[in-house]
Design a protein around this motif. Sequence first.
Motif, PDB file in Angstrom:
ATOM      1  N   LYS A  69     -32.490 -13.969  -1.723  1.00  0.00           N
ATOM      2  CA  LYS A  69     -33.097 -14.452  -0.386  1.00  0.00           C
ATOM      3  C   LYS A  69     -32.203 -14.239   0.699  1.00  0.00           C
ATOM      4  O   LYS A  69     -31.802 -14.867   1.671  1.00  0.00           O
ATOM      5  N   GLY A  70     -31.090 -13.336   0.556  1.00  0.00           N
ATOM      6  CA  GLY A  70     -30.168 -12.746   1.922  1.00  0.00           C
ATOM      7  C   GLY A  70     -28.961 -13.781   1.863  1.00  0.00           C
ATOM      8  O   GLY A  70     -28.361 -13.667   2.644  1.00  0.00           O
ATOM      9  N   ASN A  71     -28.405 -14.094   0.624  1.00  0.00           N
ATOM     10  CA  ASN A  71     -27.112 -14.552   0.387  1.00  0.00           C
ATOM     11  C   ASN A  71     -26.038 -13.790  -0.256  1.00  0.00           C
ATOM     12  O   ASN A  71     -26.388 -13.281  -1.210  1.00  0.00           O
ATOM     13  N   ILE A  72     -24.842 -14.113   0.131  1.00  0.00           N
ATOM     14  CA  ILE A  72     -23.606 -13.516  -0.728  1.00  0.00           C
ATOM     15  C   ILE A  72     -23.386 -14.697  -1.548  1.00  0.00           C
ATOM     16  O   ILE A  72     -22.894 -15.663  -0.986  1.00  0.00           O
ATOM     17  N   VAL A  73     -23.097 -14.720  -2.833  1.00  0.00           N
ATOM     18  CA  VAL A  73     -22.305 -15.704  -3.721  1.00  0.00           C
ATOM     19  C   VAL A  73     -21.103 -15.117  -4.253  1.00  0.00           C
ATOM     20  O   VAL A  73     -21.148 -14.009  -4.727  1.00  0.00           O
ATOM     21  N   GLN A  74     -20.141 -15.713  -3.725  1.00  0.00           N
ATOM     22  CA  GLN A  74     -18.707 -14.992  -4.125  1.00  0.00           C
ATOM     23  C   GLN A  74     -17.868 -16.227  -4.769  1.00  0.00           C
ATOM     24  O   GLN A  74     -17.820 -17.195  -4.555  1.00  0.00           O
ATOM     25  N   PHE A  75     -17.388 -15.657  -5.885  1.00  0.00           N
ATOM     26  CA  PHE A  75     -16.487 -16.294  -6.927  1.00  0.00           C
ATOM     27  C   PHE A  75     -14.810 -15.539  -6.689  1.00  0.00           C
ATOM     28  O   PHE A  75     -14.914 -14.557  -6.466  1.00  0.00           O
ATOM     29  N   GLY A  76     -13.954 -16.485  -6.634  1.00  0.00           N
ATOM     30  CA  GLY A  76     -12.690 -15.847  -6.398  1.00  0.00           C
ATOM     31  C   GLY A  76     -11.559 -16.814  -7.194  1.00  0.00           C
ATOM     32  O   GLY A  76     -11.885 -18.011  -7.613  1.00  0.00           O
ATOM     33  N   PRO A  77     -10.218 -16.385  -7.180  1.00  0.00           N
ATOM     34  CA  PRO A  77      -9.324 -17.265  -7.667  1.00  0.00           C
ATOM     35  C   PRO A  77      -8.900 -18.348  -7.370  1.00  0.00           C
ATOM     36  O   PRO A  77      -8.262 -19.249  -7.972  1.00  0.00           O
ATOM     37  N   GLU A  78      -9.015 -18.606  -5.827  1.00  0.00           N
ATOM     38  CA  GLU A  78      -8.802 -19.910  -5.217  1.00  0.00           C
ATOM     39  C   GLU A  78     -10.210 -20.529  -4.757  1.00  0.00           C
ATOM     40  O   GLU A  78     -10.999 -19.710  -4.393  1.00  0.00           O
ATOM     41  N   GLU A  79      -9.874 -21.794  -4.544  1.00  0.00           N
ATOM     42  CA  GLU A  79     -11.095 -22.515  -3.981  1.00  0.00           C
ATOM     43  C   GLU A  79     -11.694 -21.899  -2.768  1.00  0.00           C
ATOM     44  O   GLU A  79     -12.859 -21.732  -2.461  1.00  0.00           O
ATOM     45  N   HIS A  80     -10.783 -21.545  -1.886  1.00  0.00           N
ATOM     46  CA  HIS A  80     -11.480 -21.023  -0.553  1.00  0.00           C
ATOM     47  C   HIS A  80     -12.218 -19.733  -0.669  1.00  0.00           C
ATOM     48  O   HIS A  80     -12.821 -19.054   0.204  1.00  0.00           O
ATOM     49  N   HIS A  81     -12.102 -19.054  -1.728  1.00  0.00           N
ATOM     50  CA  HIS A  81     -12.656 -17.778  -2.092  1.00  0.00           C
ATOM     51  C   HIS A  81     -14.080 -17.889  -2.700  1.00  0.00           C
ATOM     52  O   HIS A  81     -15.188 -16.928  -2.781  1.00  0.00           O
ATOM     53  N   CYS A  82     -14.491 -19.160  -2.833  1.00  0.00           N
ATOM     54  CA  CYS A  82     -15.881 -19.376  -3.572  1.00  0.00           C
ATOM     55  C   CYS A  82     -16.943 -20.095  -2.631  1.00  0.00           C
ATOM     56  O   CYS A  82     -16.611 -21.279  -2.362  1.00  0.00           O
ATOM     57  N   PHE A  83     -17.768 -19.285  -2.574  1.00  0.00           N
ATOM     58  CA  PHE A  83     -18.875 -19.645  -1.453  1.00  0.00           C
ATOM     59  C   PHE A  83     -20.170 -19.052  -1.473  1.00  0.00           C
ATOM     60  O   PHE A  83     -20.453 -18.247  -2.032  1.00  0.00           O
ATOM     61  N   ILE A  84     -21.308 -19.629  -0.836  1.00  0.00           N
ATOM     62  CA  ILE A  84     -22.499 -19.036  -0.644  1.00  0.00           C
ATOM     63  C   ILE A  84     -22.634 -18.795   0.758  1.00  0.00           C
ATOM     64  O   ILE A  84     -22.431 -19.770   1.611  1.00  0.00           O
ATOM     65  N   LYS A  85     -22.763 -17.410   1.299  1.00  0.00           N
ATOM     66  CA  LYS A  85     -22.933 -17.233   2.764  1.00  0.00           C
ATOM     67  C   LYS A  85     -24.116 -16.363   2.921  1.00  0.00           C
ATOM     68  O   LYS A  85     -24.392 -15.496   2.372  1.00  0.00           O
ATOM     69  N   ASN A  86     -24.993 -17.042   3.987  1.00  0.00           N
ATOM     70  CA  ASN A  86     -26.285 -16.571   4.554  1.00  0.00           C
ATOM     71  C   ASN A  86     -25.861 -15.189   5.376  1.00  0.00           C
ATOM     72  O   ASN A  86     -25.020 -15.261   6.432  1.00  0.00           O
ATOM     73  N   ILE A  87     -26.358 -13.988   4.969  1.00  0.00           N
ATOM     74  CA  ILE A  87     -26.083 -12.669   5.536  1.00  0.00           C
ATOM     75  C   ILE A  87     -26.640 -12.906   7.234  1.00  0.00           C
ATOM     76  O   ILE A  87     -25.628 -12.337   8.023  1.00  0.00           O
TER      77      ILE A  87
END
Length: 181
Positions: free
Chosen positions: A126-144
């Motif tokens: 549905k046009g979102n980036i789902v990002q996981f990372g080593p630190e909390e601020h790296h982890c989010f869902i972003k609408n393109i």
Amino acid sequence: VGACAVYNVEWEEGGLRGVVGGGPVDREACKIGATDGTYVSLGIGEVTVDSAADESCWPEDVGGAFELKPSKHNIKLVAANGTVMRHAGEKEITFRNPGENGVMAMTFQVTEVRKALAVVHRLTEKGNIVQFGPEEHHCFIKNIVTGKKIQMFKKGRSYVLRVEFVKWIPNSQPPFQGQAR
């Protein structure tokens, strides 16, 4: 198994409302152009982000403020252990980042789960980036399209969205008194 999770971002700025995102949009449910009502908070809760499941699922006994509708798709829901789960229908759940105005909506299949699960592959479709990372601020869902983000938080070995569940209440209707959970 059918495709049915919908993720649309509803925005509101300067008294204007609109919806950006993929999937079918129910103009009435998303209140496009509506100005005669408000979103009422139903409380703070969590949605677990799941990268392995096939469908976004919602517990049968949670979220009574949101209308249960017949599913638009013929779906057979099967748990990870192979057990076939009862499919009660679907709910469109509206929520936002706590303390912010932008409202998001997801359609969940209502079944025998203990917690709400948002499926990664439906979010990305549905046009979102789902990002996981080593630190909390790296982890989010972003609408393109909008660039808007919703933060994910690590909880044990899972990632969760901490959200404020909200419901649209027209001015002519008294506010719902209750919580989503």
